[in-house]
Design an enzyme around this catalytic site. Structure first.
Site, PDB file in Angstrom:
ATOM      1  N   HIS A   4     -12.938  -3.703 -63.121  1.00  0.00           N
ATOM      2  CA  HIS A   4     -12.252  -2.415 -63.262  1.00  0.00           C
ATOM      3  C   HIS A   4     -10.760  -2.626 -63.460  1.00  0.00           C
ATOM      4  O   HIS A   4     -10.181  -3.582 -62.950  1.00  0.00           O
ATOM      5  CB  HIS A   4     -12.505  -1.513 -62.050  1.00  0.00           C
ATOM      6  CG  HIS A   4     -12.161  -2.155 -60.736  1.00  0.00           C
ATOM      7  ND1 HIS A   4     -13.011  -3.030 -60.103  1.00  0.00           N
ATOM      8  CD2 HIS A   4     -11.074  -2.051 -59.956  1.00  0.00           C
ATOM      9  CE1 HIS A   4     -12.459  -3.442 -58.981  1.00  0.00           C
ATOM     10  NE2 HIS A   4     -11.276  -2.874 -58.865  1.00  0.00           N
TER      11      HIS A   4
ATOM     12  N   HIS B 168      -7.123  -0.791 -62.919  1.00  0.00           N
ATOM     13  CA  HIS B 168      -6.392   0.299 -62.247  1.00  0.00           C
ATOM     14  C   HIS B 168      -5.273   0.770 -63.172  1.00  0.00           C
ATOM     15  O   HIS B 168      -4.483  -0.049 -63.664  1.00  0.00           O
ATOM     16  CB  HIS B 168      -5.707  -0.202 -60.969  1.00  0.00           C
ATOM     17  CG  HIS B 168      -6.610  -0.688 -59.896  1.00  0.00           C
ATOM     18  ND1 HIS B 168      -6.916   0.067 -58.791  1.00  0.00           N
ATOM     19  CD2 HIS B 168      -7.256  -1.867 -59.728  1.00  0.00           C
ATOM     20  CE1 HIS B 168      -7.706  -0.636 -57.982  1.00  0.00           C
ATOM     21  NE2 HIS B 168      -7.925  -1.810 -58.525  1.00  0.00           N
TER      22      HIS B 168
END
Ligand code: 5GP
Ligand code: ZN
Length: 137
Positions: free
Chosen positions: A98, A100
């Site tokens: 992922h 951010h």
């Protein structure tokens, strides 16, 4: 399925979607460092940068740009940090790759940066040569 982000992709647990396309999903972080802190993930489970399929990485970068533009325009962010942790030592808690996106406003103290270290050109030169020689190993 024991991956929390796969469960979010599957709709098994709730999330607050900001953006979605065929390959990626972006949703608000549940413990935001700043207003609008968004996570962009490939829908396919990949653990981290090291093991990811480059097509998933490419799609995630493309999705990240779309979301960054949304945050910049609609939240009037002055800047955006892109943070991406790999491995426990680097602070990765969720082992589904992922990115951010953390909107920043001038003067905020939302996240701290690293302390600049000291080195010299000789040390940098030999390390870079060592790393080039190691490419593909
Ligand atoms: P990491 O430390 O692995 O780079 O970041 C994981 C992030 O996922 C953290 O910022 C954390 O707040 C966020 N997070 C963990 N569980 C959930 C969840 O169930 N929903 C959402 N929206 N974010 C989560
Ligand atoms: Zn997953």
């Amino acid at each position: 399925m024991d991956c929390i982000f796969c469960r979010i992709v599957a709709g098994e647990i709730p999330s607050h979607k900001v953006y979605e396309d065929d390959m990626t999903l972006a949703f608000l972080d549940i413990h935001p460092a700043a207003r609008g802190h968004t996570l962009v993930i490939p829908k396919q489970h990949v653990a981290d940068l090291l093991s990811a399929d480059p097509l998933d990485l490419e799609a995630t970068v493309r999705g990240s740009q779309v979301v960054a533009r949304i945050l910049h325009k609609h939240l009037q962010a002055d800047g955006i940090n892109v943070v991406q942790n790999n491995g426990t030592a680097a602070g990765q808690d969720v082992f589904h790759y992922h990115v951010h996106l953390i909107p920043r406003w001038t003067g905020d103290q939302a996240i701290r940066s690293w302390r600049p270290g000291e080195t010299d050109h000789a040390a940098l030169g030999s390390l870079a040569a060592e790393l080039r020689a190691a490419e593909g190993t």
